[in-house]
Design an enzyme around this catalytic site. Structure first.
Site, short mmCIF file in Angstrom:
data_model
loop_
_atom_site.label_atom_id
_atom_site.label_comp_id
_atom_site.label_asym_id
_atom_site.label_seq_id
_atom_site.Cartn_x
_atom_site.Cartn_y
_atom_site.Cartn_z
N CYS A 166 0.81 -1.04 0.14
CA CYS A 166 0.03 -0.11 -0.12
C CYS A 166 0.88 1.20 0.24
O CYS A 166 0.13 2.23 -0.14
CB CYS A 166 -0.81 0.17 1.17
SG CYS A 166 -1.82 -1.55 1.54
N HIS A 316 -3.56 6.86 1.80
CA HIS A 316 -3.80 5.45 1.44
C HIS A 316 -5.22 5.25 1.88
O HIS A 316 -5.66 5.36 3.35
CB HIS A 316 -2.85 4.38 1.85
CG HIS A 316 -3.18 3.05 1.88
ND1 HIS A 316 -3.99 2.73 0.64
CD2 HIS A 316 -3.49 2.27 2.58
CE1 HIS A 316 -4.59 1.39 1.02
NE2 HIS A 316 -3.95 0.89 2.16
N ASN A 346 -10.08 -0.95 0.18
CA ASN A 346 -8.87 -0.66 0.21
C ASN A 346 -8.27 -1.27 -0.97
O ASN A 346 -8.31 -2.45 -1.24
CB ASN A 346 -8.26 -1.35 1.39
CG ASN A 346 -6.69 -1.22 1.55
OD1 ASN A 346 -6.01 -1.03 0.45
ND2 ASN A 346 -6.23 -1.54 2.74
#
Length: 390
Positions: A166, A316, A346
């Site tokens: 990520c 993020h 996500n």
């Protein structure tokens, strides 16, 4: 001491000879005198002659792409013990997109890259470097060259993958700035793309509710130092935290011997595969809300900026509670926080460029505005960069 571009400038003057001429290093810039001739028309991949490290870089185009299939919280409630209320209250997520059928991560990444090039008004043949930031490529050996092929880049520019989960897109942006400043590259495509749905245990309500698939891209372009749009950055990793978030190799035990001479038990090895994502959500949450404000503060310090100079906070998109917690610690008002987590979940390395693209195209983020971006996740890895759009 770090300068505004995140690089360190030496405090003494050093003159070093090289095969192309000489380089003078001083507190302001690194300048190279080139005595070779005939290299003016060569691409950066063909000529590695020294360049001006004081060269700037800026973000000039963005694009994104998502799969067609949308899975809502209510859809998930049909296969695991959960509900829309339970998921949205704990994560802020309501929908996510999942790759199906003939769709591929390479296809999504290529579509996002095309849109970024179109916005920047740059032809594929003018791209001289491509980064694919991903942990889930369509090919074990990486997917960036396939994107280069699909875009039709006739000059065969270098294309390779960056794996940092990520945090990957932030690392890609910083890498692009380094290649432009020190390597003479002009147009660098940074693509964040992931399909974590391939590694989700769809019977585990603790993880299957979180992840979606997507791709986002930004074109980073060389410019004069006065137009520089990458002000400062801060990057870290801590392998000890891998125990909190991982998807390791899963080995099957061999059940045969090779030959009859008693040698080589367990050979040849059986096919291995990656396990599903395993995550200690509590520890990851604590890690993120603690470390992300620190890395953004570090990047601001390197850039010589203050919190009040931030126009937008772009994190993020992992969990809305993490986003809200970091914003609170940095004292950034909610109306200056970019979030599209509710719609996509996500999406790992894709989350930052996906959110940026939507914010730019909707008119929320305007040219010249300053963005504090930060990624964090498996590794554990984390990093931030202070950017100017346009």
């Amino acid at each position: 001491m770090a300068n505004a571009s995140g690089f360190f400038t030496p405090t003494m003057r050093i003159v070093g000879a090289n095969r192309s001429g000489y380089c003078c290093y001083n507190a302001a810039t690194i300048r190279c005198s080139i005595t070779s001739h005939g290299h003016e028309n060569l691409s950066p991949s063909q000529s590695r002659l020294p360049r001006l490290v004081s060269k700037g870089c800026k973000l000039v185009g963005c694009g994104s792409a998502v799969p067609h299939l949308r899975i809502s919280n209510d859809d998930l409630a049909k296969i695991v013990d959960t509900s829309d209320e339970w998921i949205s209250a704990r994560t802020g997520i309501r929908n996510r997109r999942i790759l199906t059928g003939d769709e591929s991560l390479t296809g999504l990444a290529t579509e996002a890259a095309r849109k970024a090039l179109e916005m920047a008004e740059v032809e594929p043949d003018d791209v001289d470097l491509i980064f694919l930031c991903t942990s889930t490529p369509d090919d074990l050996f990486g997917g960036a060259p396939q994107i280069q092929k699909a875009l039709g880049c006739k000059g065969n520019p270098l294309a390779f993958d960056i794996t940092a989960a990520c945090s990957g897109f932030v690392l890609g942006l910083v890498s692009a700035s380094c290649y432009i400043r020190g390597g003479g590259y002009k147009n660098v495509l940074v693509i964040g793309a992931d399909s974590l749905s391939r590694y989700v245990d769809w019977t585990d309500r603790g993880t299957c509710i979180l992840f979606g698939d997507a791709a986002g891209a930004v074109l980073v372009q060389a410019c004069d130092s006065e137009e520089d749009g990458v002000f400062g950055f801060d990057l870290h990793s801590d392998g000890d935290g891998n125990r909190h978030l991982n998807a390791g190799i899963k080995q099957k035990e061999t059940n045969h011997e090779l030959g009859t001479n008693g040698s080589a038990l367990g050979f040849p090895p059986n096919r291995s595969s990656f396990s599903c994502i395993k995550m200690n959500g509590t520890e990851v949450f604590r890690f993120a809300v603690s470390i992300v404000p620190q890395t953004i503060e570090a990047s601001l310090a390197k850039a010589g900026l203050n919190r009040s100079d931030i126009d937008w906070l772009l994190l993020h998109q992992a969990n809305q509670r993490i986003i809200d917690g970091v914003a609170t610690r940095l004292e950034v008002p909610k109306d200056r926080v970019i979030s599209n987590l509710a719609n996509y979940g996500n999406t790992s390395a894709a989350s930052i460029p996906l959110a940026l693209d939507e914010a730019v195209r909707s008119g929320k983020v305007k040219q010249g505005q300053t963005i504090a971006a930060a990624g964090f996740g498996a590794g554990l890895t984390w990093g931030s960069a202070i950017l100017r759009w346009g």
